[in-house]
Every structure is written in C-alpha cells, then in structure tokens.
Design a protein around this motif. Sequence first.
Motif, PDB file in Angstrom:
ATOM      1  N   LYS A  83      -6.480 -16.001   3.317  1.00 41.23           N
ATOM      2  CA  LYS A  83      -6.451 -15.447   4.672  1.00 41.23           C
ATOM      3  C   LYS A  83      -5.431 -16.158   5.549  1.00 41.23           C
ATOM      4  O   LYS A  83      -4.989 -15.607   6.563  1.00 41.23           O
ATOM      5  N   THR A  84      -5.047 -17.408   5.165  1.00 41.49           N
ATOM      6  CA  THR A  84      -4.093 -18.188   5.963  1.00 41.49           C
ATOM      7  C   THR A  84      -3.082 -18.880   5.052  1.00 41.49           C
ATOM      8  O   THR A  84      -3.344 -19.115   3.869  1.00 41.49           O
TER       9      THR A  84
ATOM     10  N   PHE B  25       0.798  -1.229   0.000  1.00 37.10           N
ATOM     11  CA  PHE B  25       0.000   0.000   0.000  1.00 37.10           C
ATOM     12  C   PHE B  25       0.832   1.281   0.000  1.00 37.10           C
ATOM     13  O   PHE B  25       0.317   2.352  -0.320  1.00 37.10           O
ATOM     14  N   PHE B  26       2.137   1.179   0.353  1.00 36.69           N
ATOM     15  CA  PHE B  26       2.986   2.362   0.237  1.00 36.69           C
ATOM     16  C   PHE B  26       3.023   2.867  -1.208  1.00 36.69           C
ATOM     17  O   PHE B  26       3.210   4.053  -1.465  1.00 36.69           O
TER      18      PHE B  26
ATOM     19  N   ASP C 267      -9.896  -8.381   2.189  1.00 32.39           N
ATOM     20  CA  ASP C 267     -10.062  -7.207   1.327  1.00 32.39           C
ATOM     21  C   ASP C 267      -8.711  -6.586   0.982  1.00 32.39           C
ATOM     22  O   ASP C 267      -8.491  -6.130  -0.147  1.00 32.39           O
ATOM     23  N   LYS C 268      -7.790  -6.566   1.953  1.00 37.63           N
ATOM     24  CA  LYS C 268      -6.443  -6.051   1.690  1.00 37.63           C
ATOM     25  C   LYS C 268      -5.703  -6.950   0.701  1.00 37.63           C
ATOM     26  O   LYS C 268      -5.030  -6.476  -0.216  1.00 37.63           O
ATOM     27  N   ALA C 269      -5.836  -8.262   0.900  1.00 34.95           N
ATOM     28  CA  ALA C 269      -5.194  -9.209  -0.017  1.00 34.95           C
ATOM     29  C   ALA C 269      -5.733  -9.040  -1.429  1.00 34.95           C
ATOM     30  O   ALA C 269      -4.980  -9.063  -2.411  1.00 34.95           O
TER      31      ALA C 269
ATOM     32  N   CYS D  35      -0.871 -13.739  -2.284  1.00 35.70           N
ATOM     33  CA  CYS D  35      -0.757 -12.768  -1.190  1.00 35.70           C
ATOM     34  C   CYS D  35      -1.743 -13.174  -0.101  1.00 35.70           C
ATOM     35  O   CYS D  35      -2.866 -13.603  -0.382  1.00 35.70           O
ATOM     36  N   VAL D  36      -1.301 -13.030   1.145  1.00 33.64           N
ATOM     37  CA  VAL D  36      -2.053 -13.525   2.298  1.00 33.64           C
ATOM     38  C   VAL D  36      -2.254 -12.398   3.299  1.00 33.64           C
ATOM     39  O   VAL D  36      -1.317 -11.665   3.608  1.00 33.64           O
TER      40      VAL D  36
END
Length: 332
Positions: free
Chosen positions: A73-74, A21-22, A57-59, A51-52
């Motif tokens: 998620k895992t 997100f940077f 939602d972030k992934a 990506c985990v």
Amino acid sequence: MESVQNRVNGILIGCGKVGGFFDTLKVKSLNEVYSYAEAISRLPSLNLVACVDIDIDKANKIGDNYKITKRAKTIQELNDLTFSFVIVATPDETHFSITMQLLEMKNPPQLIIVEKPLCLDIKQYTQLVVEAKKVGSTIIVNHSRRFDMRFNTLRKQIQKCFLGDLYRVDFNTYGSWKKNGIHLIDTLVFLFEGKNLLESIDVSTKKIRLKGVKWTDINIQFGDQFVVNIHENPEKYYQLFDMDFRFSNGRICFQNFEQKLSIQKKEINALQESVLNEESINIVQNDKSNMMNLMYHVEEYFMTKDTLEKFSINRIQKTMEIYLTILKHYEN
C-alpha cells in the motif's frame, strides 16, 4: 528470454487503468498495449518486482494478472527490494510528492517514469529538476505523442514548413483542462519546437452551463504567431479528442483519438478559388502502441546505456510553463 537474474527490476506505483487495468482483456498485438504492466510483460529484459496502490485490492489484482510477487500500500513497505526503475501512475496531484519520495531514498532509482502532468506548480518542476540532477536519477514523463511515429514524422515535415505557417489550432477534448490540457500543450511544443511560444500568451476562458451541464472553452493567443481554441466536450455525452492544425497552405486533422489522420494542401481550382485537397505524404505508421514505444526506449536505455535525454524533464520546461500559465486562468 532473459533469465530472471539478468532482468532489470522495477516497481509500479498506481494500479489503475494505465497501470494495468486497460489491458485486463487478452491483448493480441503490440499496437493494442495501453498499460505499463502489459508493456513490461512483453519485454524480456524488464521485470516488475512489486506493485503499489493505496487500494490493496487493485494491487493484488494487477499482481495476480502479471505474476508480480510483492504487493503493497506504501513505498515504505519496499525497503527490502532492489529496483532500477519506478513507474508513477497515480492521481495527478500525487505525482510530485511521490517522485520526491523516490529521489530522497537512500538508493534512488536510476530511472523514474511519471504520468503527465509531472506536477501542478512551476516551483515543484524546478525542484524535481534540481533534485534529480543531485542524486543522478533520470526522470521522464509519458507525453505519449512523443512516442508516436506519426507525430515524429509530421514534426519533421512541419519544421520544413511544408504547409506554410501555422495560424490556428482547434482542439476538441473531453473532461477538464486540468486533466487533459497537458496533452494539447505538449503536442504543440513538440511539433513546433523552435517557436518562442512563451514570448506573449493571452488567455481567455468562457464558462458554459447548458441544461445543467457545465464546461469551459479556452482561447489562447500566442503573440502574433497563432491562436489555439480548446473546446471541452462534456463526458456526460461522450468522449471526444480531435486536433485540427491550420496552416497558410494546408491543414492537418487528427480525429477520433487519432484513429484518423487527414493531411490537406491548398490548391487553385478551375474557378481560381483556393481550396483544400487531400495530400499524400509518407507517414511512418505505428506497428506498436505509444506505450510499447515508450517501454522499448526504457529497455534500450538499460541494455545499451543509451540516453533518454530527449524525453527527460529537462526538455519539457516550456510545456510546463505554458500549461501552468493557462491552468491559472482556467481555475479562476
């Protein structure tokens, strides 16, 4: 461009700021890259296959931005994937447990890159060193100044005692020592390698409360060698990150998150006073961000079988021992 089949596959665990997100805005130059996802997207030989994040939602957001197919998620949801490297960019208190999970996999990844601090207990550090050696995995920690060309140049000059002996260091930092203190300690260990920093450490803290705002200042005396003063700046006001190294014959100052570097050397003026004047030395400037430099080393590791030993967790034992010693005082 490498074909997809020939690229080295990895996964990203933790889809926060440093995960990706940077760099949600369009990044133009290599010295503006601050996240793992963006850095990997710039390297033709590396590829993120998953990506985990516990916040799916972030992934999904990072996955969409960087065209990463698998989102989860895992870690357990990735059993069908084959990958050679893993990036752990999760909250500090989870670094140890997640890294141990990776080492205990049926086929542990060849390389694990962990955000600092690696762990919050010296027994955990020892356990990770032993387990990594046992399964043949390499673990490196993103202590970013080790990937900064300016710090590498200064380190060589400091080893030659070009400004004399260090006697005092002042750090201005934001947030808490637990979060950002590891930056400061590893910078000291890296720049002054060879000094016996563990021989005698005397730590005192001063907790301050002013107009409802709290922070802690820390004083650390390393035997009869030098003293370190750490001043926390409340983030309520603004973020601050400065470093001031004072030597018997000069001074090195980094200001405003290392955007400004000043090197001063002692001279005798016309009045026979000892004063400091700007010194010009040939400092190698960064044409790439520390994050890009880190990931270039990773790419080279896989492409040329070059060693990453100088960045491995075997080289940060002193950093961890000093950091955790001070942390005990900070938390009391």
